[in-house]
Design a protein around this motif. Structure first.
Motif, PDB file in Angstrom:
ATOM      1  N   VAL A  19      -2.256  16.541  -5.054  1.00 21.69           N
ATOM      2  CA  VAL A  19      -3.041  16.190  -6.231  1.00 21.69           C
ATOM      3  C   VAL A  19      -3.544  14.757  -6.119  1.00 21.69           C
ATOM      4  O   VAL A  19      -4.687  14.446  -6.418  1.00 21.69           O
ATOM      5  CB  VAL A  19      -2.192  16.326  -7.515  1.00 21.69           C
ATOM      6  N   ILE A  20      -2.684  13.871  -5.655  1.00 21.49           N
ATOM      7  CA  ILE A  20      -3.034  12.454  -5.658  1.00 21.49           C
ATOM      8  C   ILE A  20      -2.082  11.671  -4.765  1.00 21.49           C
ATOM      9  O   ILE A  20      -0.948  12.099  -4.530  1.00 21.49           O
ATOM     10  CB  ILE A  20      -3.002  11.914  -7.121  1.00 21.49           C
ATOM     11  N   GLU A  21      -2.568  10.543  -4.245  1.00 21.31           N
ATOM     12  CA  GLU A  21      -1.734   9.604  -3.478  1.00 21.31           C
ATOM     13  C   GLU A  21      -1.954   8.215  -4.072  1.00 21.31           C
ATOM     14  O   GLU A  21      -3.094   7.756  -4.126  1.00 21.31           O
ATOM     15  CB  GLU A  21      -2.194   9.533  -2.016  1.00 21.31           C
ATOM     16  N   VAL A  22      -0.910   7.563  -4.483  1.00 20.30           N
ATOM     17  CA  VAL A  22      -1.068   6.223  -5.065  1.00 20.30           C
ATOM     18  C   VAL A  22       0.065   5.296  -4.623  1.00 20.30           C
ATOM     19  O   VAL A  22       1.106   5.727  -4.146  1.00 20.30           O
ATOM     20  CB  VAL A  22      -1.071   6.245  -6.618  1.00 20.30           C
ATOM     21  N   LYS A  23      -0.216   4.019  -4.796  1.00 23.32           N
ATOM     22  CA  LYS A  23       0.810   2.995  -4.636  1.00 23.32           C
ATOM     23  C   LYS A  23       1.056   2.462  -6.036  1.00 23.32           C
ATOM     24  O   LYS A  23       0.119   2.308  -6.819  1.00 23.32           O
ATOM     25  CB  LYS A  23       0.260   1.896  -3.738  1.00 23.32           C
ATOM     26  N   ARG A  24       2.285   2.235  -6.385  1.00 28.82           N
ATOM     27  CA  ARG A  24       2.571   1.716  -7.716  1.00 28.82           C
ATOM     28  C   ARG A  24       3.786   0.806  -7.675  1.00 28.82           C
ATOM     29  O   ARG A  24       4.552   0.805  -6.708  1.00 28.82           O
ATOM     30  CB  ARG A  24       2.820   2.852  -8.691  1.00 28.82           C
ATOM     31  N   ARG A  25       3.951   0.057  -8.749  1.00 23.87           N
ATOM     32  CA  ARG A  25       5.128  -0.785  -8.836  1.00 23.87           C
ATOM     33  C   ARG A  25       6.183  -0.037  -9.647  1.00 23.87           C
ATOM     34  O   ARG A  25       5.900   0.545 -10.688  1.00 23.87           O
ATOM     35  CB  ARG A  25       4.783  -2.106  -9.506  1.00 23.87           C
ATOM     36  N   LEU A  26       7.397  -0.070  -9.129  1.00 24.60           N
ATOM     37  CA  LEU A  26       8.479   0.651  -9.793  1.00 24.60           C
ATOM     38  C   LEU A  26       9.672  -0.286  -9.900  1.00 24.60           C
ATOM     39  O   LEU A  26       9.789  -1.220  -9.121  1.00 24.60           O
ATOM     40  CB  LEU A  26       8.842   1.877  -8.954  1.00 24.60           C
ATOM     41  N   HIS A  27      10.565  -0.045 -10.802  1.00 24.19           N
ATOM     42  CA  HIS A  27      11.725  -0.904 -11.052  1.00 24.19           C
ATOM     43  C   HIS A  27      11.270  -2.358 -11.088  1.00 24.19           C
ATOM     44  O   HIS A  27      11.828  -3.212 -10.410  1.00 24.19           O
ATOM     45  CB  HIS A  27      12.839  -0.789 -10.012  1.00 24.19           C
ATOM     46  N   GLN A  28      10.259  -2.661 -11.815  1.00 25.12           N
ATOM     47  CA  GLN A  28       9.732  -4.013 -12.035  1.00 25.12           C
ATOM     48  C   GLN A  28       9.074  -4.652 -10.826  1.00 25.12           C
ATOM     49  O   GLN A  28       8.007  -5.198 -10.914  1.00 25.12           O
ATOM     50  CB  GLN A  28      10.835  -4.952 -12.546  1.00 25.12           C
ATOM     51  N   THR A  29       9.741  -4.634  -9.678  1.00 25.34           N
ATOM     52  CA  THR A  29       9.232  -5.472  -8.598  1.00 25.34           C
ATOM     53  C   THR A  29       8.773  -4.703  -7.364  1.00 25.34           C
ATOM     54  O   THR A  29       7.985  -5.204  -6.582  1.00 25.34           O
ATOM     55  CB  THR A  29      10.339  -6.439  -8.122  1.00 25.34           C
ATOM     56  N   ARG A  30       9.297  -3.493  -7.173  1.00 22.18           N
ATOM     57  CA  ARG A  30       9.089  -2.883  -5.861  1.00 22.18           C
ATOM     58  C   ARG A  30       7.848  -2.031  -5.755  1.00 22.18           C
ATOM     59  O   ARG A  30       7.481  -1.314  -6.673  1.00 22.18           O
ATOM     60  CB  ARG A  30      10.319  -2.051  -5.501  1.00 22.18           C
ATOM     61  N   GLN A  31       7.213  -2.104  -4.599  1.00 19.00           N
ATOM     62  CA  GLN A  31       6.064  -1.261  -4.314  1.00 19.00           C
ATOM     63  C   GLN A  31       6.562   0.084  -3.801  1.00 19.00           C
ATOM     64  O   GLN A  31       7.395   0.137  -2.901  1.00 19.00           O
ATOM     65  CB  GLN A  31       5.185  -1.919  -3.239  1.00 19.00           C
ATOM     66  N   VAL A  32       6.033   1.121  -4.381  1.00 15.96           N
ATOM     67  CA  VAL A  32       6.460   2.461  -3.995  1.00 15.96           C
ATOM     68  C   VAL A  32       5.219   3.302  -3.726  1.00 15.96           C
ATOM     69  O   VAL A  32       4.226   3.193  -4.443  1.00 15.96           O
ATOM     70  CB  VAL A  32       7.282   3.100  -5.134  1.00 15.96           C
TER      71      VAL A  32
END
Lengths: 331, 180
Positions: free
Chosen positions: A246-259
């Motif tokens: 459906v989609i591929e994204v980069k996001r910030r998770l747990h405040q600081t980490r790039q996922v």
């Protein structure tokens, strides 16, 4: 020496028992979907987009249940939805056409999930409803009352054991979804949403105002951006019928980490694959399967990364997808 | 090492650890014996029929000597377990083999399964509605809410149900512990 044949016999018996149990869900599948039932799904879809309403619903999962108030207002500038949990610690979710905000007073935090670069929330489009028939048998159920509304039941019976089944109850007049139950492969309910009170019709703007948040609250922005996962050396190749990316994204998770996040869906159920570099804190994270209602989460390590697969599908599908995650350093 | 062998059989071993395990397996010894034993157990459970009389007996005996085969049972409190127990009366060797198989179920965390003392047992049993055999049950990740929030936005359920499914992402602590 008679123990060995007994062992083999028992092993076979058990194997048969296991096979029989896991196949039980498919054995009684109805032959084909009914057009009328598919049309009902379309009506539910349309009602969800068009209607304004306010009401109270109960979310039930295992032994646990939680009551929430829900309001949806369709205005000139799109729709606003507000979910307010009435049991336990107060929590609120506000959803507009391009963002979701979660207000967590206990942690003095607002989590913001906003997407600038693409349509925020890929929807199940009406033309895709027909495609559901490839993986589910869609049939009409009984007519019954839910929260005072006369409802038509619609059943989605999965054609394999890689996805859950659903039973939906829609208001016969408007198509509004009054009740939704997720069923496991044995037809047992594992999660349920039920309206206990509902008023369909115009809602004043004051009903969907965001809560007041002091400036001292943390704001956690997901900062979602597009991603080309393959270019980073990672690959996921789910071999589950009907599940498409459906989609591929980069996001910030747990405040600081790039996922990195990749989402697959069969049009009704979705599975997300999260990939993130392993930190020292993650060493304590135990690998394996955990569940919450219809949600299964499977965690494993791959090439010093943490792979977390989250899906509203049976554990076997979540795990099967997790097992295909691979890393090959890009050349 | 045994935990790693078990992981290898389940294709869950990190590439980094693979070389070490393969090296251990390349020479005769404890590792190779374990490798053979585990496969036998798996074959037996699948009813492959390749189980020779003497091997079954020695496998059973070997497993009976394992001091900690019962430890992982703390994780298994499903009705499936009742079934195991009910059937186990049929054959003691098989029963041992089954328990052994449970003990050898994939341990992606690389826990020292075979060496783990039974005293580890006090753990809150999970209330999980879905049973999946041979999958290691663990508590929800501490960041489960973050993952769920990130996931939820893409679920087609929203287009049939509006914002309601988000209730899962803002679950109370009570729900969290209930899922552990």
């Amino acid at each position: 020496m008679s123990q060995a044949p007994a062992a083999a016999l028992l092993a076979r018996t058990l194997w048969f028992v296991l096979a029989a149990t896991s196949g039980a869900g498919i054995a009684h599948a109805q032959p084909t979907s009914s057009d009328e039932a598919v049309q009902w799904l379309g009506r539910i879809y349309k009602a969800t987009q068009d209607l304004s309403y306010s009401g109270t619903f109960v979310y039930q999962q295992g032994e646990h249940s939680e009551t929430s108030r829900i309001v949806r207002r369709v205005g000139e500038h799109g729709s606003v939805e507000k979910l307010e949990v009435l049991d336990g610690a107060p929590r609120e979710v506000l959803r507009t056409d391009d963002a979701v905000k979660c207000y967590l007073p206990g942690r003095r935090t607002v989590k913001v999930d906003r997407q600038r670069h693409q349509r925020a929330f890929p929807a199940l489009l009406p033309e895709q409803i027909g495609a559901l028939e490839q993986n589910y048998v869609i049939s009409k159920g009984e007519i019954t009352r839910v929260a005072g509304y006369v409802c038509q039941a619609v059943l989605l019976t999965p054609k394999d054991d890689l996805r859950y089944g659903y039973k939906l109850w829609a208001d016969a007049r408007t198509g509004m979804l009054l009740k939704a139950v997720t069923l496991d492969e044995k037809g047992k309910p594992i999660e349920q949403f039920t309206f206990t009170q509902l008023a369909i019709g115009p809602v004043p703007a004051s009903e969907v105002q965001p809560p007041q948040t002091p400036a001292s609250w943390h704001v956690e922005n997901a900062d979602v951006t597009p991603l080309d996962l393959e270019a980073t050396g990672w690959s996921v190749s789910p071999d589950i019928p009907g599940f498409k990316k459906v989609i591929e994204v980069k996001r910030r998770l747990h405040q600081t980490r790039q996922v990195d996040q990749v989402v697959y869906s069969d049009g009704l159920a979705a599975v997300s694959v999260f990939i993130e570099p392993e930190s020292d804190g993650d060493k304590l994270q135990r690998m394996g399967l955990s569940s919450m209602g219809a949600i299964n989460i499977y965690t494993r390590r791959v090439a010093h990364h943490l792979v977390t697969v989250v899906g509203e599908t049976p554990a076997r599908s979540v795990r099967r997808i997790a097992d295909t995650v691979q890393f090959r350093a890009p050349k | 090492m045994k935990a790693k062998i078990s992981m290898l059989m389940d294709d869950e071993l990190d590439d980094g650890e693979l070389a070490g395990v393969l090296a251990a397996l390349s020479a005769p010894g404890e590792a190779r014996t374990a490798w053979r034993t585990y496969h036998l157990i798996r074959d037996a459970l699948r009813g492959d029929g390749a189980l020779a009389t003497d091997i079954a007996a020695s496998t059973g005996a070997r497993l009976a000597l394992e001091p900690t085969v019962l430890a992982p049972q703390r994780e298994r409190r499903s009705p499936a377990r009742t079934r195991w127990v009910a059937l186990s009366a049929a054959a003691s060797v098989a029963a041992v083999a089954l328990v052994g198989w449970l003990a050898l179920a994939p341990r992606p965390g690389g826990d020292a399964v075979m060496g783990g003392p039974i005293a580890q047992a006090p753990q809150t049993p999970a209330v999980v509605p879905v049973k999946e055999k041979a999958l290691q049950r663990v508590p929800l990740p501490s960041a489960a809410d973050d993952y769920l929030l990130a996931h939820q936005g893409y679920s087609p359920r929203l287009t049939l149900q509006g914002v309601a499914p988000y209730i899962r992402t803002v679950s109370d602590e009570a729900v969290q512990s209930g899922g552990q």
